[in-house]
Design a protein around this motif. Structure first.
Motif, PDB file in Angstrom:
ATOM      1  N   ALA A  21      -6.065  13.979  -3.848  1.00 28.63           N
ATOM      2  CA  ALA A  21      -7.228  14.794  -3.513  1.00 28.63           C
ATOM      3  C   ALA A  21      -7.115  15.322  -2.096  1.00 28.63           C
ATOM      4  O   ALA A  21      -6.449  14.720  -1.246  1.00 28.63           O
ATOM      5  N   LEU A  58      -9.370   8.476   8.012  1.00 24.80           N
ATOM      6  CA  LEU A  58     -10.257   7.732   7.118  1.00 24.80           C
ATOM      7  C   LEU A  58      -9.555   6.479   6.593  1.00 24.80           C
ATOM      8  O   LEU A  58      -8.351   6.494   6.304  1.00 24.80           O
ATOM      9  N   PHE A  83      -5.627   7.212   2.619  1.00 20.61           N
ATOM     10  CA  PHE A  83      -5.766   8.571   3.107  1.00 20.61           C
ATOM     11  C   PHE A  83      -4.621   8.909   4.051  1.00 20.61           C
ATOM     12  O   PHE A  83      -4.024   8.022   4.673  1.00 20.61           O
ATOM     13  N   GLY A  84      -4.350  10.212   4.189  1.00 21.51           N
ATOM     14  CA  GLY A  84      -3.444  10.675   5.226  1.00 21.51           C
ATOM     15  C   GLY A  84      -4.159  10.670   6.564  1.00 21.51           C
ATOM     16  O   GLY A  84      -5.368  10.434   6.641  1.00 21.51           O
ATOM     17  N   GLY A  85      -3.416  10.953   7.621  1.00 25.09           N
ATOM     18  CA  GLY A  85      -3.969  10.894   8.967  1.00 25.09           C
ATOM     19  C   GLY A  85      -4.808  12.088   9.367  1.00 25.09           C
ATOM     20  O   GLY A  85      -5.465  12.073  10.418  1.00 25.09           O
ATOM     21  N   TRP A 130     -10.193   3.471   3.604  1.00 28.78           N
ATOM     22  CA  TRP A 130     -10.980   2.919   2.511  1.00 28.78           C
ATOM     23  C   TRP A 130     -11.140   1.423   2.737  1.00 28.78           C
ATOM     24  O   TRP A 130     -10.157   0.714   2.972  1.00 28.78           O
ATOM     25  N   TYR A 172      -5.051   8.380  -5.165  1.00 32.06           N
ATOM     26  CA  TYR A 172      -5.825   7.451  -5.983  1.00 32.06           C
ATOM     27  C   TYR A 172      -5.018   7.012  -7.199  1.00 32.06           C
ATOM     28  O   TYR A 172      -5.549   6.788  -8.283  1.00 32.06           O
ATOM     29  N   ASP A 173      -3.713   6.904  -6.995  1.00 33.89           N
ATOM     30  CA  ASP A 173      -2.851   6.356  -8.026  1.00 33.89           C
ATOM     31  C   ASP A 173      -2.927   4.831  -8.054  1.00 33.89           C
ATOM     32  O   ASP A 173      -2.911   4.202  -9.108  1.00 33.89           O
ATOM     33  N   SER A 174      -3.048   4.263  -6.864  1.00 33.76           N
ATOM     34  CA  SER A 174      -3.081   2.818  -6.704  1.00 33.76           C
ATOM     35  C   SER A 174      -4.512   2.325  -6.552  1.00 33.76           C
ATOM     36  O   SER A 174      -5.368   3.053  -6.067  1.00 33.76           O
ATOM     37  N   TYR A 175      -4.754   1.053  -6.955  1.00 33.04           N
ATOM     38  CA  TYR A 175      -6.087   0.486  -6.787  1.00 33.04           C
ATOM     39  C   TYR A 175      -6.452   0.280  -5.329  1.00 33.04           C
ATOM     40  O   TYR A 175      -7.605   0.047  -5.000  1.00 33.04           O
ATOM     41  N   SER A 176      -5.467   0.370  -4.441  1.00 34.67           N
ATOM     42  CA  SER A 176      -5.758   0.337  -3.010  1.00 34.67           C
ATOM     43  C   SER A 176      -5.657   1.782  -2.506  1.00 34.67           C
ATOM     44  O   SER A 176      -4.568   2.303  -2.279  1.00 34.67           O
ATOM     45  N   LEU A 177      -6.795   2.414  -2.364  1.00 38.81           N
ATOM     46  CA  LEU A 177      -6.832   3.846  -2.053  1.00 38.81           C
ATOM     47  C   LEU A 177      -6.447   4.084  -0.601  1.00 38.81           C
ATOM     48  O   LEU A 177      -6.846   3.324   0.286  1.00 38.81           O
ATOM     49  N   HIS A 183      -8.002  16.271   5.037  1.00 37.94           N
ATOM     50  CA  HIS A 183      -7.441  14.954   4.722  1.00 37.94           C
ATOM     51  C   HIS A 183      -6.933  14.942   3.286  1.00 37.94           C
ATOM     52  O   HIS A 183      -7.580  15.510   2.402  1.00 37.94           O
ATOM     53  N   THR A 205     -10.149   4.092  -9.534  1.00 36.87           N
ATOM     54  CA  THR A 205      -9.264   4.907  -8.703  1.00 36.87           C
ATOM     55  C   THR A 205      -9.716   6.349  -8.829  1.00 36.87           C
ATOM     56  O   THR A 205      -9.591   6.972  -9.877  1.00 36.87           O
ATOM     57  N   GLN A 260      -5.788  12.231   0.077  1.00 35.56           N
ATOM     58  CA  GLN A 260      -6.072  10.870  -0.389  1.00 35.56           C
ATOM     59  C   GLN A 260      -5.362  10.640  -1.708  1.00 35.56           C
ATOM     60  O   GLN A 260      -5.446  11.477  -2.614  1.00 35.56           O
ATOM     61  N   LYS A 262     -13.138  -4.770  -5.286  1.00 32.43           N
ATOM     62  CA  LYS A 262     -11.762  -4.792  -4.796  1.00 32.43           C
ATOM     63  C   LYS A 262     -11.775  -4.279  -3.361  1.00 32.43           C
ATOM     64  O   LYS A 262     -12.457  -3.293  -3.063  1.00 32.43           O
ATOM     65  N   ASP A 268       0.828  -1.203   0.000  1.00 33.97           N
ATOM     66  CA  ASP A 268       0.000   0.000   0.000  1.00 33.97           C
ATOM     67  C   ASP A 268       0.864   1.255   0.000  1.00 33.97           C
ATOM     68  O   ASP A 268       1.955   1.281   0.559  1.00 33.97           O
TER      69      ASP A 268
END
Lengths: 107, 119
Positions: free
Chosen positions: A34, B45, A98-100, B47, A91-96, A87, B103, A89, B58, A1
């Motif tokens: 984002a 957050l 977020f920052g803390g 996902w 979305y480059d990877s298929y497993s999205l 926050h 994505t 986020q 997924k 990730d």
């Protein structure tokens, strides 16, 4: 990730201040980043996508910049409505991921 | 304007299965990706995963073994099941929709529903 690290975790500022929040990715994500604003008890609201594109209806005092692994969200002149948590986020990877989060508090 | 509304039990016992539904209004569930995101109290957050209207999904690798999502196009809703829950699964659960690709940033969010895991 891909890990997203935001700094600072808390920021104290006054109305009218220029505020900058940083988000770092553990590997390059191009411009696939984002930023969201979240107020207590509410869902996040999308502010910026693709690192620097302003979502429709978002005030122009918000801006985003960066690419690769380092990104910033800037509020040019902090308004009372802007005290919230922000926050990032990727979305480059298929497993999205977020920052803390960064909480912007009243100084 | 698309609207999303989460529904389901607010209290789940440890080791049981958390089940939530997200009803979509103001637009069709077809031709889009639909996600679940959660936020533990006072934290950031996370996902959980997404499902396409066709049913392909997924999941977050950290939750993959316990998560199942489904979609019902006839009712314009999608669902989340999270099995073997523990107190660490206590969170506000949001459903969300992005920009029509897998994505994506999330433009549309439900209000969120708090699920507490406790006996």
């Amino acid at each position: 990730d891909i890990q997203m690290t935001q700094s600072p975790s808390t920021l104290s500022a006054s109305v009218g201040d220029r505020v900058t929040i940083t988000c770092r990715a553990s590997q390059s994500i191009s411009s696939w980043l984002a930023w969201y604003q979240q107020k207590p008890g509410k869902a996040p609201k999308l502010l910026i996508y693709q690192a620097s594109s302003l979502e429709t209806g978002v005030p122009s005092r918000f801006s985003g910049s960066g690419s690769g692994t380092e990104f910033t969200l800037t509020i040019s002149s902090l308004q009372p409505d802007d005290f919230a948590t922000y926050h990032c986020q990727q979305y480059d990877s298929y497993s999205l991921t977020f920052g803390g989060g960064t909480k912007v508090e009243i100084k | 304007q698309v609207q999303l509304q989460e529904s389901g039990p607010g209290l789940v016992k440890p080791s049981e299965t958390l089940s939530l539904t997200c009803t979509v209004s103001g637009g069709s569930i077809s031709s889009n990706y639909w996600s679940w995101i959660r936020q533990p109290p006072g934290k950031g957050l996370e996902w959980i995963g997404y499902i396409y209207y066709s049913g392909s999904a997924k999941y977050n690798p950290s939750l993959k073994s316990r998560v199942a999502m489904s979609v019902d196009t006839s009712k314009n809703l999608f669902s989340l099941k999270l099995s073997s829950v523990t107190a660490t699964d206590t969170a506000v659960y949001y459903c969300a929709r992005g920009q029509g690709v897998a994505t994506t940033p999330f433009q549309h969010w439900g209000h969120g529903t708090l699920v507490t895991v406790s006996s």
